[in-house]
Write an enzyme that holds these catalytic residues in place. Structure first.
Site, PDB file in Angstrom:
ATOM      1  CB  CYS A 112      -0.923   0.003   1.205  1.00 54.67           C
ATOM      2  SG  CYS A 112      -1.918  -1.474   1.329  1.00 54.67           S
ATOM      3  CG  HIS A 252      -2.926   3.212   3.032  1.00 58.79           C
ATOM      4  ND1 HIS A 252      -3.544   3.003   1.824  1.00 58.79           N
ATOM      5  CD2 HIS A 252      -2.948   2.000   3.677  1.00 58.79           C
ATOM      6  CE1 HIS A 252      -3.908   1.735   1.726  1.00 58.79           C
ATOM      7  NE2 HIS A 252      -3.569   1.112   2.842  1.00 58.79           N
ATOM      8  CG  ASN A 282      -6.621  -0.805   2.034  1.00 59.11           C
ATOM      9  OD1 ASN A 282      -5.982  -0.346   1.088  1.00 59.11           O
ATOM     10  ND2 ASN A 282      -6.048  -1.364   3.083  1.00 59.11           N
TER      11      ASN A 282
HETATM   12  O1  UT7 Z   1      -3.521  -1.594   3.752  1.00 61.18           O
HETATM   13  C1  UT7 Z   1      -3.265  -2.782   4.412  1.00 61.18           C
HETATM   14  C2  UT7 Z   1      -3.171  -2.557   5.847  1.00 61.18           C
HETATM   15  N1  UT7 Z   1      -4.287  -3.098   6.557  1.00 61.18           N
HETATM   16  C3  UT7 Z   1      -4.832  -2.442   7.579  1.00 61.18           C
HETATM   17  O2  UT7 Z   1      -4.515  -1.320   7.852  1.00 61.18           O
HETATM   18  C4  UT7 Z   1      -5.806  -3.152   8.459  1.00 61.18           C
HETATM   19  C5  UT7 Z   1      -5.520  -2.869   9.912  1.00 61.18           C
HETATM   20  N2  UT7 Z   1      -6.413  -3.562  10.784  1.00 61.18           N
HETATM   21  C6  UT7 Z   1      -7.718  -3.230  10.903  1.00 61.18           C
HETATM   22  O3  UT7 Z   1      -8.167  -2.299  10.256  1.00 61.18           O
HETATM   23  C7  UT7 Z   1      -8.562  -3.981  11.884  1.00 61.18           C
HETATM   24  O4  UT7 Z   1      -7.743  -4.805  12.680  1.00 61.18           O
HETATM   25  C8  UT7 Z   1      -9.643  -4.863  11.175  1.00 61.18           C
HETATM   26  C9  UT7 Z   1     -10.701  -3.968  10.557  1.00 61.18           C
HETATM   27  C10 UT7 Z   1      -9.015  -5.740  10.115  1.00 61.18           C
HETATM   28  C11 UT7 Z   1     -10.312  -5.764  12.210  1.00 61.18           C
HETATM   29  O5  UT7 Z   1     -10.853  -4.966  13.253  1.00 61.18           O
HETATM   30  P1  UT7 Z   1     -10.640  -5.395  14.774  1.00 61.18           P
HETATM   31  O6  UT7 Z   1     -11.379  -4.436  15.592  1.00 61.18           O
HETATM   32  O7  UT7 Z   1      -9.162  -5.509  14.992  1.00 61.18           O
HETATM   33  O8  UT7 Z   1     -11.369  -6.785  14.819  1.00 61.18           O
HETATM   34  P2  UT7 Z   1     -10.775  -8.202  15.227  1.00 61.18           P
HETATM   35  O9  UT7 Z   1      -9.909  -8.720  14.140  1.00 61.18           O
HETATM   36  O10 UT7 Z   1     -10.214  -8.131  16.610  1.00 61.18           O
HETATM   37  O11 UT7 Z   1     -12.080  -9.056  15.309  1.00 61.18           O
HETATM   38  C12 UT7 Z   1     -13.069  -8.803  16.321  1.00 61.18           C
HETATM   39  C13 UT7 Z   1     -14.224  -9.729  16.063  1.00 61.18           C
HETATM   40  C14 UT7 Z   1     -13.795 -11.194  15.898  1.00 61.18           C
HETATM   41  O12 UT7 Z   1     -14.774 -11.995  16.486  1.00 61.18           O
HETATM   42  P3  UT7 Z   1     -14.520 -12.640  17.932  1.00 61.18           P
HETATM   43  O13 UT7 Z   1     -13.311 -13.502  17.778  1.00 61.18           O
HETATM   44  O14 UT7 Z   1     -14.316 -11.490  18.854  1.00 61.18           O
HETATM   45  O15 UT7 Z   1     -15.791 -13.399  18.168  1.00 61.18           O
HETATM   46  C15 UT7 Z   1     -13.831 -11.389  14.403  1.00 61.18           C
HETATM   47  O16 UT7 Z   1     -14.070 -12.728  14.038  1.00 61.18           O
HETATM   48  O17 UT7 Z   1     -14.879  -9.368  14.845  1.00 61.18           O
HETATM   49  C16 UT7 Z   1     -14.990 -10.506  14.011  1.00 61.18           C
HETATM   50  N3  UT7 Z   1     -14.944 -10.077  12.616  1.00 61.18           N
HETATM   51  C17 UT7 Z   1     -16.039  -9.745  11.931  1.00 61.18           C
HETATM   52  N4  UT7 Z   1     -17.334  -9.728  12.258  1.00 61.18           N
HETATM   53  C18 UT7 Z   1     -18.206  -9.348  11.317  1.00 61.18           C
HETATM   54  C19 UT7 Z   1     -13.855  -9.920  11.833  1.00 61.18           C
HETATM   55  N5  UT7 Z   1     -14.234  -9.499  10.613  1.00 61.18           N
HETATM   56  C20 UT7 Z   1     -15.582  -9.389  10.639  1.00 61.18           C
HETATM   57  C21 UT7 Z   1     -16.544  -9.004   9.706  1.00 61.18           C
HETATM   58  N6  UT7 Z   1     -17.838  -8.983  10.075  1.00 61.18           N
HETATM   59  N7  UT7 Z   1     -16.202  -8.629   8.444  1.00 61.18           N
END
Ligand code: UT7
Length: 327
Positions: A112, A252, A282
């Site tokens: 990115c 970004h 993104n």
């Molecule tokens: O350009 C490339 C660089 N990438 C980035 O900058 C991404 C950086 N990271 C992020 O933006 C965030 O970490 C994410 C948006 C990817 C994820 O957000 P988060 O608040 O860190 O969520 P998490 O991964 O801790 O997941 C929390 C919960 C999980 O469920 P449990 O284990 O707590 O039951 C996930 O399974 O949310 C769940 N989850 C979803 N639920 C509904 C993960 N993705 C989804 C989804 N819909 N799409």
């Protein structure tokens, strides 16, 4: 001493808009989760266009905006992790489509951060006298490399392209460029290439798996907030400016929570950080030029404005550019 300036900008996104509600139909997610965790409401998805085709459309707009003869371009740099081919480069396909003759063209892979790397390289070509006029593009078809069954990643990405014309100038347009990388963190964000499989090595258990983006979202989130902050602070320190001297920051576009965290930490004014990820998601290397083009189209940039572009991504990589808007 030569300087370089951004003389024109352009962008292109596919027509097909996919909303969060559209995604609810086939993966276990909700509009509410995506909006509150990322800020993304919709993204554009290719229904057949390749990265090179979107890149050409963005480039044509940038050339028109710069009002330069197309034959002035002597360098094409294209940042992508989703090229049409490993070879020829997507930059060469753009060069051919624009009917540019005998010029330097190549792709760069910096995730990115690719567009930031591209500007830094083009700026050096111009400052060294090797180039008079560069076309720098970020173009991505991420929809072909996300696993549409993986809700952790597929809701985040979109397709698009953004381009700038960077030309030699007696005005100081690009004021400072900075890039960095940390390959030891590569496992946090990966998109595998073709695995080794040949008559002499056939024992590869993963060799038939499709190539998808994998991301450790939580770790990337932590990395992103720190490195964006550091990259902005680096620019300010090196140029002896303060955040109050900067008119806009174009980050970004990965997650509005990352952007808002950095904006708060650096004590930015409301609206100083530009965001458009709600509509495009993104788009990796395309995200910063796409946002820049939108700001220009809205008439937000005034002559003399100081702008920082700052990115991070796979590699892991990062970087920032400070420029004067001289148009
Ligand atoms: O350009 C490339 C660089 N990438 C980035 O900058 C991404 C950086 N990271 C992020 O933006 C965030 O970490 C994410 C948006 C990817 C994820 O957000 P988060 O608040 O860190 O969520 P998490 O991964 O801790 O997941 C929390 C919960 C999980 O469920 P449990 O284990 O707590 O039951 C996930 O399974 O949310 C769940 N989850 C979803 N639920 C509904 C993960 N993705 C989804 C989804 N819909 N799409």
């Amino acid at each position: 001493m030569y300087y370089s300036e951004i003389a024109g900008v352009g962008s292109y996104v596919p027509e097909k808009m996919v909303s969060n509600v559209d995604l609810e139909a086939f993966i276990d997610t909700t509009d509410q989760w995506i909006t509150t965790r990322t800020g993304i409401a919709q993204r554009r998805i290719s229904t057949g266009e390749k990265a090179s085709q979107m890149a050409v459309k963005a480039a044509v707009k940038a050339i028109k905006h710069a009002a330069i003869p197309i034959e002035d371009i002597d360098l094409v740099i294209l940042a992508t992790i989703t090229p049409d081919f490993f070879t020829p480069s997507t930059a060469s396909l753009v060069q051919a489509e624009l009917k540019l003759k005998n010029i330097t063209s190549f792709d760069i892979s910096a995730g990115c951060t690719g567009f930031i790397y591209g500007i830094q390289i083009a700026d050096q070509f111009i400052k060294s006298g090797k180039s008079n006029c560069a076309l720098v593009i970020g173009a991505e078809i991420l929809s072909k490399v996300v696993n549409w069954q993986d809700r952790n990643t597929c809701v985040l990405f979109g397709d698009g392209a953004g381009a700038v014309i960077l030309k030699r100038s007696n005005r100081e347009g690009i004021l400072y460029t900075y890039t960095g990388s940390s390959g030891d963190l590569e496992g946090l964000l990966t998109l595998p290439a073709i695995p080794l499989k040949n008559p002499f090595y056939i024992d590869n258990p993963i060799s038939d798996q499709p190539s998808y983006i994998y991301m450790n979202g939580k770790e990337i989130f932590k990395f992103a907030t720190n490195i964006m902050l550091q990259s902005i602070e680096r620019v300010l320190k090196e140029t002896k400016l303060t955040i109050a001297d900067i008119d806009f920051i174009i980050p970004h576009q990965a997650n509005f929570r990352i952007i808002d965290y950095v904006a708060k930490k650096i004590k930015a004014k409301t609206g100083q950080f530009y965001k458009n990820l709600d509509r495009f998601g993104n788009t990796s290397a395309a995200s910063i030029p796409l946002a820049l083009d939108e700001m220009v189209a809205k008439g937000m940039l005034q002559k003399g404005n100081r702008v920082i572009m700052v990115g991070f991504g796979g590699g892991l990589t990062w970087g920032s550019i400070l420029f004067n808007w001289v148009r």
